[in-house]
Design a protein around this motif. Structure first.
Motif, PDB file in Angstrom:
ATOM      1  N   UNK A  17      31.909  45.759  35.240  1.00  0.00           N
ATOM      2  CA  UNK A  17      31.353  44.970  36.129  1.00  0.00           C
ATOM      3  C   UNK A  17      31.543  43.597  36.600  1.00  0.00           C
ATOM      4  N   UNK A  18      32.291  42.821  35.625  1.00  0.00           N
ATOM      5  CA  UNK A  18      32.655  41.724  35.864  1.00  0.00           C
ATOM      6  C   UNK A  18      33.699  41.578  36.932  1.00  0.00           C
ATOM      7  N   UNK A  19      34.519  42.674  36.893  1.00  0.00           N
ATOM      8  CA  UNK A  19      35.849  42.840  37.980  1.00  0.00           C
ATOM      9  C   UNK A  19      34.977  43.069  39.277  1.00  0.00           C
ATOM     10  N   UNK A  20      34.001  44.046  39.444  1.00  0.00           N
ATOM     11  CA  UNK A  20      33.438  44.358  40.476  1.00  0.00           C
ATOM     12  C   UNK A  20      32.647  43.007  41.139  1.00  0.00           C
ATOM     13  N   UNK A  21      31.985  42.210  40.071  1.00  0.00           N
ATOM     14  CA  UNK A  21      31.340  41.000  40.511  1.00  0.00           C
ATOM     15  C   UNK A  21      32.284  40.101  41.108  1.00  0.00           C
ATOM     16  N   UNK A  22      33.273  39.999  40.609  1.00  0.00           N
ATOM     17  CA  UNK A  22      34.439  38.995  40.702  1.00  0.00           C
ATOM     18  C   UNK A  22      34.868  39.346  42.284  1.00  0.00           C
ATOM     19  N   UNK A  24      33.449  41.035  44.549  1.00  0.00           N
ATOM     20  CA  UNK A  24      32.247  40.700  45.656  1.00  0.00           C
ATOM     21  C   UNK A  24      32.163  39.250  45.948  1.00  0.00           C
ATOM     22  N   UNK A  25      32.129  38.362  44.662  1.00  0.00           N
ATOM     23  CA  UNK A  25      32.069  36.924  44.852  1.00  0.00           C
ATOM     24  C   UNK A  25      33.314  36.107  45.523  1.00  0.00           C
ATOM     25  N   UNK A  26      34.436  36.850  45.407  1.00  0.00           N
ATOM     26  CA  UNK A  26      35.796  36.290  46.229  1.00  0.00           C
ATOM     27  C   UNK A  26      36.237  37.521  47.023  1.00  0.00           C
ATOM     28  N   UNK A  27      35.757  37.642  48.219  1.00  0.00           N
ATOM     29  CA  UNK A  27      36.140  38.892  49.028  1.00  0.00           C
ATOM     30  C   UNK A  27      37.474  38.696  49.411  1.00  0.00           C
ATOM     31  N   UNK A  28      38.208  39.842  49.478  1.00  0.00           N
ATOM     32  CA  UNK A  28      39.373  40.029  49.844  1.00  0.00           C
ATOM     33  C   UNK A  28      40.522  40.036  48.403  1.00  0.00           C
ATOM     34  N   UNK A 135      31.765  32.927  52.885  1.00  0.00           N
ATOM     35  CA  UNK A 135      31.279  32.713  51.670  1.00  0.00           C
ATOM     36  C   UNK A 135      32.622  33.381  50.560  1.00  0.00           C
ATOM     37  N   UNK A 136      32.859  32.483  49.374  1.00  0.00           N
ATOM     38  CA  UNK A 136      33.787  32.947  48.447  1.00  0.00           C
ATOM     39  C   UNK A 136      35.144  32.769  48.743  1.00  0.00           C
ATOM     40  N   UNK A 137      35.509  32.530  50.108  1.00  0.00           N
ATOM     41  CA  UNK A 137      36.932  32.066  50.458  1.00  0.00           C
ATOM     42  C   UNK A 137      37.034  30.788  50.703  1.00  0.00           C
ATOM     43  N   UNK A 138      38.075  30.132  50.235  1.00  0.00           N
ATOM     44  CA  UNK A 138      38.183  28.654  50.451  1.00  0.00           C
ATOM     45  C   UNK A 138      38.530  28.068  52.101  1.00  0.00           C
ATOM     46  N   UNK A 139      39.371  28.615  52.621  1.00  0.00           N
ATOM     47  CA  UNK A 139      39.536  28.445  54.124  1.00  0.00           C
ATOM     48  C   UNK A 139      39.637  30.027  55.000  1.00  0.00           C
ATOM     49  N   UNK A 140      40.682  30.644  54.539  1.00  0.00           N
ATOM     50  CA  UNK A 140      40.823  32.020  55.067  1.00  0.00           C
ATOM     51  C   UNK A 140      41.729  32.752  54.290  1.00  0.00           C
ATOM     52  N   UNK A 169      43.826  53.507  44.725  1.00  0.00           N
ATOM     53  CA  UNK A 169      44.136  53.882  43.256  1.00  0.00           C
ATOM     54  C   UNK A 169      43.152  52.864  42.465  1.00  0.00           C
ATOM     55  N   UNK A 170      43.859  52.290  41.536  1.00  0.00           N
ATOM     56  CA  UNK A 170      43.292  51.356  40.610  1.00  0.00           C
ATOM     57  C   UNK A 170      42.840  49.906  41.260  1.00  0.00           C
ATOM     58  N   UNK A 171      43.278  49.823  42.330  1.00  0.00           N
ATOM     59  CA  UNK A 171      43.153  48.529  42.960  1.00  0.00           C
ATOM     60  C   UNK A 171      42.021  48.502  43.868  1.00  0.00           C
ATOM     61  N   UNK A 172      41.403  47.401  43.992  1.00  0.00           N
ATOM     62  CA  UNK A 172      39.993  47.430  45.227  1.00  0.00           C
ATOM     63  C   UNK A 172      39.899  46.027  45.462  1.00  0.00           C
ATOM     64  N   UNK A 173      39.253  45.878  46.705  1.00  0.00           N
ATOM     65  CA  UNK A 173      38.710  44.479  47.141  1.00  0.00           C
ATOM     66  C   UNK A 173      37.506  44.705  47.839  1.00  0.00           C
ATOM     67  N   UNK A 174      36.691  43.553  48.012  1.00  0.00           N
ATOM     68  CA  UNK A 174      35.221  43.672  48.803  1.00  0.00           C
ATOM     69  C   UNK A 174      35.429  43.128  50.102  1.00  0.00           C
ATOM     70  N   UNK A 175      34.713  43.504  50.908  1.00  0.00           N
ATOM     71  CA  UNK A 175      34.640  43.085  52.411  1.00  0.00           C
ATOM     72  C   UNK A 175      32.982  43.056  52.647  1.00  0.00           C
TER      73      UNK A 175
END
Length: 184
Positions: A17-22, A24-28, A135-140, A169-175
């Motif tokens: 859950x913490x990994x998914x929340x992170x 989502x909070x810090x997209x990309x 939101x969650x991205x310092x510049x780009x 596979x085991x890696x993911x990121x949120x948009x």
């Protein structure tokens, strides 16, 4: 994120859950979940995202190759979620080609923008082809998107629209839909 084997199931679930929340909070930001045995066609991170976020009230659409009896059985056992069509889905999982077009998925409404579908798109990550800001991205941030124009159109509907997890596979990121999509 490395998971220590001496942890109990609730501690491991909290780590997921913490990994998914992170993510989502810090997209990309690319996060890594544990490699697990998966049903046919499914990636480890896709299974763990579903297992962490879904329950018996969730409706999941399975696209293409992941729509098989092994995956359905795994989802029902691990989450209790229902398998449904695009129109009723809270979550959708599959490969990009099996999920498009996105027009039938729920995008929320003005009173309930949160009542939209979350897409878990399985895709082999490639060289970055887009930039994201918001939101969650310092510049780009430079990332890879399978079709940046489709994601850009989706995000222009904000606060409505779909949220995405891209999984390799085991890696993911949120948009999330709150981001602005640019080109490299």
């Amino acid at each position: 994120m490395e998971i220590v084997s001496k942890k109990n199931n609730s501690q491991i679930s909290a780590d997921y859950f913490r990994s998914i929340l992170f993510a989502t909070s810090y997209p990309g930001s690319i996060e890594t979940l544990k490699k697990i045995d998966t049903p046919s066609g499914m990636f480890s991170a896709s299974c763990l995202i579903l297992k962490t976020l879904c329950d018996s009230y969730s409706n999941i659409f399975l696209g293409g190759d992941v729509n098989n009896s092994e995956t359905i059985e795994w989802i029902k056992f691990n989450t209790g979620a229902n398998i449904t069509n695009k129109k009723n889905a809270n979550f959708a999982v599959g490969f990009w080609k099996d999920l498009i077009p996105f027009k039938d998925f729920k995008i929320g409404d003005q009173q309930n923008p949160d009542q939209s579908c979350t897409i878990i798109c399985q895709y082999q990550f490639e060289k970055p082809n887009a930039t994201i800001t918001g939101p969650g991205i310092k510049s780009s941030k430079s990332i890879f998107l399978p079709d940046k124009e489709i994601i850009k159109k989706n995000n222009q509907q904000f606060p409505l629209g779909l949220d995405f997890y891209f999984v390799d596979n085991e890696k993911f990121y949120s948009i999330p839909r709150s981001l602005k999509i640019g080109v490299l």
